[in-house]
Scaffold this active site. Structure first.
Site, PDB file in Angstrom:
ATOM      1  N   ASP A 306     -14.925   4.843 -10.144  1.00 43.87           N
ATOM      2  CA  ASP A 306     -14.050   4.601  -9.007  1.00 43.87           C
ATOM      3  C   ASP A 306     -13.713   5.942  -8.365  1.00 43.87           C
ATOM      4  O   ASP A 306     -13.111   6.798  -9.013  1.00 43.87           O
ATOM      5  CB  ASP A 306     -12.773   3.897  -9.513  1.00 43.87           C
ATOM      6  N   ARG A 308     -11.963   6.262  -5.496  1.00 36.38           N
ATOM      7  CA  ARG A 308     -10.939   6.090  -4.474  1.00 36.38           C
ATOM      8  C   ARG A 308      -9.718   6.982  -4.705  1.00 36.38           C
ATOM      9  O   ARG A 308      -9.409   7.320  -5.836  1.00 36.38           O
ATOM     10  CB  ARG A 308     -10.466   4.624  -4.433  1.00 36.38           C
TER      11      ARG A 308
END
Ligand SMILES: Nc1nc2c(ncn2[C@@H]2O[C@H](COP(=O)(O)OP(=O)(O)OP(=O)(O)O)[C@@H](O)[C@H]2O)c(=O)[nH]1
Ligand SMILES: [Zn+2]
Length: 374
Positions: A306, A308
């Site tokens: 991930d 983000r």
């Protein structure tokens, strides 16, 4: 007209691009295959993204010195190459290597068809700081996380002569890790089928990056916890109705719930593919077609599970005047990140919708490997 150099006044110095603006230029350069100049840790290099490298530029780089390939530790692991800098591997480039060789090392698409890539020889000693910065830049340009570097003795002269973007690590790395300020550019009324009356706000980061959106539903009080969703862009799920994930149904269910509750805030964050961009997400989908799960596919490409940055969500909420939320999510990381950014998550509201035969394995992987709650 005078051409003789003199120290610029502070007012005139402000005309030139600051580090944030040069970073934005560097991202554009890398996407077009143009090298950027990186300097730090007592050395300097030209760096170019493998994904956009053409034969003429490779020849130009070779004319300057011996190129070195920089990959992430995840990609190196797939290639069975040792990442001596931990998160980064420096790989020797054979004299015979062409752009296709480099691309095949960086891009896992053909890993199964051509399992014995290489020879892949790791480089040791010295600093990997420039390599790490080059990979970070390629990632932030939403390219494959792989770069080619050639050390150069006189970076300023080369940048000046060829009009290349010049980045010093001591200013670039802090600029890349800081939260980019976001301007509330405009907001307007938006009636929605699922949520009723609302307002769409457009937030623009000052680094030339993607805009993010906030959809305010009803007129939620700033003094009470607001029903909130941090939704990451998913073109395939949100727009095309893909059955491979649960994003579309989650988006629609969140809007409906906010409409029913009489208020809420949905942040639509342009972090497609958990922050790797749509092209890389499609590369990940292609790997998933070869049998890898969503986490393995990201790693084989060289990314983290991930990528983000959820600080953006906290910043947008604060900008809108909210300090407490009831967060619609199954992802404990979102809760932890908002909490650590000073936004109080008074309740996690589960959002279990859109399970299908096609996405059952994807959701199970997120639960098993990424800590999502079922
Ligand atoms: N890299 C990658 N991204 C994917 C894949 N499937 C979906 N996505 C992206 O994953 C993100 C899903 O976002 P969210 O639904 O907000 O986040 P989440 O972590 O699942 O958390 P909650 O839905 O809040 O429980 C979107 O950016 C999608 O584009 C995949 O297989 N690989
Ligand atoms: Zn999705």
């Amino acid at each position: 007209m005078t051409l003789s150099p003199s120290a610029p006044s502070p007012a005139l110095a402000a005309l030139g691009p600051g580090v944030t603006e040069r970073l934005a230029r560097a991202r554009g350069d890398l996407r077009m295959g143009v090298p950027v100049v990186l300097a730090g840790d007592g050395e300097a290099a030209l760096a170019v993204a493998i994904e956009a490298l053409d034969p003429a530029r490779l020849a130009g780089l070779r004319a300057l010195g011996t190129p070195e390939l920089a990959l992430t530790g995840h990609r190196a692991e797939t290639l069975k190459a040792f990442a001596c800098d931990g998160d980064i591997a420096r790989i020797a480039v054979p004299a015979s290597a062409d752009t296709a060789w480099l691309r095949a090392i960086a891009d896992p698409q053909d890993d199964l068809r051509v399992p014995m890539k290489g020879p892949v020889r790791g480089l040791y000693g010295g600093s990997g700081a420039l390599h790490r910065a080059a990979v970070l830049l390629a990632k932030s340009a939403r390219l494959l996380p792989a770069a080619l570097l050639v050390k150069i003795p006189d970076p300023l002269a080369l940048a000046g002569e060829y009009g290349l973007t010049f980045l010093r690590l001591d200013e670039t790395l802090p600029a890349m890790s800081r939260l980019v300020p976001l301007d509330d550019v405009v907001a307007a009324r938006l009636p929605m089928a699922l949520a009723g009356a609302g307002r769409l706000h457009i937030f623009r980061p000052d680094d030339g990056g993607d805009e993010h959106y906030a959809i305010e539903i009803g007129q939620p009080s700033r003094d009470l916890p607001v029903l909130t969703r941090l939704h990451s862009a998913c073109f395939t799920g949100d727009v095309l109705g893909s059955l491979k994930c649960d994003c579309g149904p989650q988006l629609h269910a969140a809007l409906s719930q906010m409409g029913e509750a009489g208020g809420g805030v949905l942040l639509y964050l342009n972090q497609e593919g958990r922050g790797i961009g749509l092209a890389n997400k499609m590369r990940a989908y292609s790997l998933q077609d070869q049998g890898f799960d969503t986490v393995e596919a990201n790693h084989r490409l060289g990314f983290e599970d991930d990528e983000r940055d959820f600080r953006i969500g906290a910043e947008l909420l604060r900008g809108l005047g909210f300090s407490q939320v009831r967060l619609l999510t199954n992802n404990p990381r979102k809760v932890a990140m908002l909490d650590s950014c000073g936004l109080k998550v008074v309740e996690r509201v589960p959002l279990q919708v859109g399970k299908t035969r096609e996405n059952a394995a994807y959701l199970a992987t997120k639960a098993a490997k990424s800590g999502h709650l079922l």
